[in-house]
Write an enzyme that holds these catalytic residues in place. Structure first.
Site, PDB file in Angstrom:
ATOM      1  N   GLU A  37      49.546  80.457  16.610  1.00  0.00           N
ATOM      2  CA  GLU A  37      49.178  81.604  15.773  1.00  0.00           C
ATOM      3  C   GLU A  37      50.170  81.638  14.609  1.00  0.00           C
ATOM      4  OE1 GLU A  37      49.090  85.504  17.590  1.00  0.00           O
ATOM      5  OE2 GLU A  37      48.579  86.408  15.653  1.00  0.00           O
ATOM      6  N   ARG A 271      55.496  77.593  31.281  1.00  0.00           N
ATOM      7  CA  ARG A 271      56.182  77.821  30.007  1.00  0.00           C
ATOM      8  C   ARG A 271      57.566  77.207  30.070  1.00  0.00           C
ATOM      9  NH1 ARG A 271      54.492  81.866  26.458  1.00  0.00           N
ATOM     10  NH2 ARG A 271      56.424  82.331  25.376  1.00  0.00           N
ATOM     11  N   LYS A 281      58.255  84.474  20.019  1.00  0.00           N
ATOM     12  CA  LYS A 281      58.225  84.704  18.574  1.00  0.00           C
ATOM     13  C   LYS A 281      58.528  86.157  18.215  1.00  0.00           C
ATOM     14  CE  LYS A 281      54.320  82.530  17.940  1.00  0.00           C
ATOM     15  NZ  LYS A 281      53.051  82.105  17.357  1.00  0.00           N
TER      16      LYS A 281
END
Ligand code: ATP
Ligand code: MG
Length: 578
Positions: A37, A271, A281
């Site tokens: 994103e 992850r 982020k």
């Protein structure tokens, strides 16, 4: 695809799933995607995702798309798109022009939403966000601390007819309703044990300029609806993502089924978490916004741009990714392993030079001012091709302040009155005295050199215990050095005690600037404007360094300390084996 290409040996669980899918005929090819994103810069966690996406495609002779998952207009920006592309290229991954944007699919997605409404499986709801949350319910712990999800309640608007829903949805798009007043929801099951399946929102109204579509839309699709259908649009066979999406998988499959599109398959992996590091982020953005770091590319940041500026190499990062592998359960990797991979790579490629961070003058009494003795220094013992260079041995030299002691502590093998050391690449020198200023600071050390010991020669088997680095005074290059420590002191900065936030874990000593360091002049030879990505240097006895992208005060070149020489990983492993 050739069978030979398929039979690359692999042993991780994702490859196993893919092999099964190819064997069963579920898919006849492999196509993955990396879907960032554009709302921040990539970090080392994304590097893991990217490595998996690109390497799975490569292993099975398939393709990997780069898709910007850009459906949140308030947070996204073209500058992030550019930063992301630059970082992926730097790592060496190639999307071969297959660059896509979820925002290009808005019309297509809108059509699929209409299709689902027509089937009676989506409805326009007037509940507010808070009401929706309340109707949905939450997980609660019972008296035995077992969490349960009591059934939610149907929205009073749930049974609107298809025509009414089609009409309202179209008017949502036309901008007839204020932001937040209506949503389009999937009609699944408000009693579903998985909260994600309780009539999730597909579209919301949001009057916000999008960096690509501008004002053409005032409704935006939600991730859970958009992502599977974007995958399907691109014919993605294996949609690989991190573990937090596991509970969303039934919904992923539901949308694919209801929209009757290409059956992409979602597979989740663990992850990446690293000690002393924050990898989200949202929190990295907070550090940037609040000025806790100098920017996304601050050399202390775990962003790819920060790591690059710090002196990390793509090879080191890729080696790290191979070593941590593809696991199915979450864990936290010791950052010492990453540092180990970095040292391994830099050791091979770094040019050895001498630099003195805290200079102290050394005067060679038996060498006349103006005379020079040329010495040969090896540029990289690991790489004979890197050649040698000349260093001038002169009457005045600089040594490290810490390499002299007026009264030596026990086991001190460096310079002190009466003691001898070797000056790297040069001669054995013996300390004859030192000078002090009126306030008692040592201002110079005096020594004599032994001409018969040039360049490692040791007549009469003369042995000294210490070798120290030095820089000739004439032509010494003034540099600024930045020395880094972990940005966060706690091993797990996100696990904070009550009343504290991750910001309380910020290490106040994460950056030390050394302003008056001196280095061999060759440090700048051939290196033009400051760039990141090398050349990489090892300052002998100190660590690995790289020139920073910005110069310091007075135009002085700045060198970032990438990492010290001492390997903490080997020690940790040793301890574990013991
Ligand atoms: P963040 O939590 O840092 O904001 P994100 O998941 O929101 O990350 P995206 O840009 O949506 O960021 O992520 C792109 C891809 O990278 C996704 O497939 C996501 O699963 C993956 N990813 C993000 N963080 C990690 C991580 N720490 N380890 C492995 N994969 C990750
Ligand atoms: Mg995400």
């Amino acid at each position: 695809m050739e069978d030979a290409e398929r039979s690359v040996e692999t042993s991780d669980f994702i490859s196993d799933f893919i092999k099964e899918d190819l064997a069963s005929g579920r898919f006849s090819r492999v196509h993955t995607r990396f879907p960032p994103e554009p709302n921040g810069w990539l970090h080392i966690g994304h590097c893991k995702a990217m490595s998996i996406d690109f390497s799975m495609a490569a292993r099975f002779g398939g393709k990997c798309n780069l898709r910007f998952d850009d459906t949140n207009p308030e947070k996204e920006d073209i500058s992030y798109v550019e930063a992301i592309k630059r970082d992926i290229k730097w790592l060496g991954f190639d999307w071969e022009e297959r660059e896509f944007y979820a925002s290009d699919y808005y019309e297509h997605l809108y059509g699929l939403a209409v299709k689902i409404i027509r089937k009676g499986n989506a409805y326009v709801d007037d509940l507010s966000e808070d009401e929706m949350r309340e109707y949905r319910g939450t997980a609660v712990a019972d008296k035995n601390n077992i969490t349960e999800t009591p059934p939610g309640r149907d929205s009073p608007y749930r049974n609107r007819g298809v025509d009414e829903n089609l009409d309202l949805f179209e008017r949502m798009r036309r901008g007839e309703f204020p932001d937040g007043s209506k949503t389009l929801r999937a009609k699944i099951d408000m009693k579903h044990p998985n909260l994600v399946m309780r009539d999730p929102v597909m579209y919301r109204i949001r009057r916000e300029k999008h960096y690509r579509t501008g004002d053409s839309w005032c409704i935006y699709p939600m991730y859970d609806f958009q992502h599977p259908l974007s995958d399907a649009k691109e014919g993605i066979t294996h949609s690989l993502c991190s573990l937090e999406y596991e509970i969303h998988r039934p919904l992923y499959d539901w949308f694919i089924r209801e929209a009757e599109v290409f059956p992409s398959r979602q597979i989740e992996f663990a992850r990446l978490n690293l000690t002393h590091t924050v990898l989200s982020k949202r929190y990295l953005l907070q550090l940037v916004r609040e000025g806790r770091v100098s920017g996304w590319d601050d050399p202390r940041m775990p962003t790819l741009a920060g790591l690059r500026r710090r002196g990390y190499t793509p090879a080191a990062l890729r080696d790290f990714m191979t070593r941590i592998g593809v696991a199915k359960t979450d864990s936290t990797v010791d950052i010492a392993l990453l540092e180990y991979c970095l040292r391994e790579d830099l050791n091979k490629r770094a040019l050895r030079v001498m630099a003195v961070l805290k200079p102290l003058k050394l005067v060679i009494e038996n060498l006349e001012a103006g005379s020079e003795i040329e010495l040969d220094a090896v540029n990289n013992p690991e790489d004979p091709g890197a050649g040698t260079r000349k260093i001038k041995f002169t009457r005045e030299l600089w040594i490290e302040r810490d390499d002299f002691a007026e009264t030596p502590p026990p086991k001190y093998y460096r310079l002190y009155p009466g003691n001898s050391v070797r000056l790297r690449y040069g001669f054995i020198v013996t300390c004859t005295g030192f000078e002090k200023d009126s306030s008692g600071n040592i201002t110079a050390v005096r020594a004599v050199y032994d001409p018969s010991t040039k360049g490692g020669n040791a007549p009469d088997n003369r042995k000294v215990k210490g070798t120290i680095h030095w820089v000739p005074a004439a032509g010494a290059l003034p540099i600024e050095v930045k020395v880094y420590d972990y940005l966060f002191t706690p091993e797990r900065p996100m696990e904070t005690p009550p009343g504290k936030t991750f910001l309380d874990g910020l290490n106040p000593a994460s950056l030390t600037t050394v302003r008056d360091a001196l280095a061999e002049p060759c440090l700048l030879a051939g290196a033009g404007a400051p760039v990141s990505g090398g050349p990489f240097f090892q300052f002998e006895r100190q660590g690995y360094f790289v020139r920073d992208t910005e110069d310091g005060a007075g135009g002085r070149p700045v060198f970032n300390k990438t990492i010290g020489l001492r390997d903490t990983w080997a020690k940790i492993k040793g301890k574990q084996q013991a």
